[in-house]
Design an enzyme around this catalytic site. Sequence first.
Site, PDB file in Angstrom:
ATOM      1  CG  ASP A 139      38.376  23.091  38.423  1.00 42.53           C
ATOM      2  OD1 ASP A 139      37.330  23.025  39.093  1.00 42.53           O
ATOM      3  OD2 ASP A 139      39.362  22.359  38.613  1.00 42.53           O
ATOM      4  CE  LYS A 140      39.009  32.771  35.837  1.00 39.65           C
ATOM      5  NZ  LYS A 140      39.556  33.796  36.758  1.00 39.65           N
TER       6      LYS A 140
END
Length: 305
Positions: A139-140
């Site tokens: 994830d970011k």
Amino acid sequence: MDIHQVIVTEEMAGERLDKAIAGLEPDWSRVRVQEWISNHRVLVNGKIKKESYRVKLGEKVEIDVPEVVDSDILPENIPLEICYEDEDVLVVNKPRGMVVHPAPGHYSGTLVNALLYHCKQELSGIGGVARPGIVHRIDKDTSGLLMVAKNDLTHHSLVDQLKEHTITRMYLAIVHGVIRHERGLIEAPIGRDPKDRKKMAVEHRNGKHAITHFTVMERFAKATYVECKLETGRTHQIRVHMKSIGHPLIGDLVYGPVKNKYGFEGQALHAEVLGFTHPRSGKRIELKTEPPLAFAQLMEKLRSE
């Protein structure tokens, strides 16, 4: 051309066509889906429908997702922390806040932009124009180790290892609440949340098999520092599994408390260990990286409580 096909489930039945499609992928905004529908890129049982059409159980929906054109994805001289590199494989320590590949709203500043500059043309093409070399994602707002394939042979090998669960993936996480037992195993299927299809959830009817092992590393007054080992690799697996046992990650505004009590930006999650068998040499490679400074700062804050 990238055709996605989906059969309308009970959870989707009755929803507007644009809303039902937008809920399938986090990167698909409702506005973008409406554009696809107006351009006749969406078919329901082979027919064109309006965005307001209410989908029915069992209907087949086909979505022709337009590819991001080459000119949208440009090489960018973004510094990379490279942990391992040879002619086949590249492993980077992705910083928190960096998006892995271009998507609506993120066409620059991504890991792919940096890889295109660093690797030139030496990236696997299996992921398509938007995802060259990308074998798996984090994830970011998750930091840590991520492997990249420089050619198709490597890409196929690493994907097979992921499917066979032979890749070692260990994460460090800081969660809300005090976990009393020293270790545990969470075995619960993960699928789209029927109440919010942009999120994942423990879903016993339509979820995919998922297993997470965890070990307590340190306890604080109101939180716990844990090491998690993935046996499977579902979207948001650790975030969803820890929430399911009452211990969501600190800083996770999607699966945890809306109020960010500790001011930690993004979820407190770091991909610490990555191990795989080299596709060409057969040698086992295992890498480890320390969590970012923000982790240590958060832990000092928790110790002072």
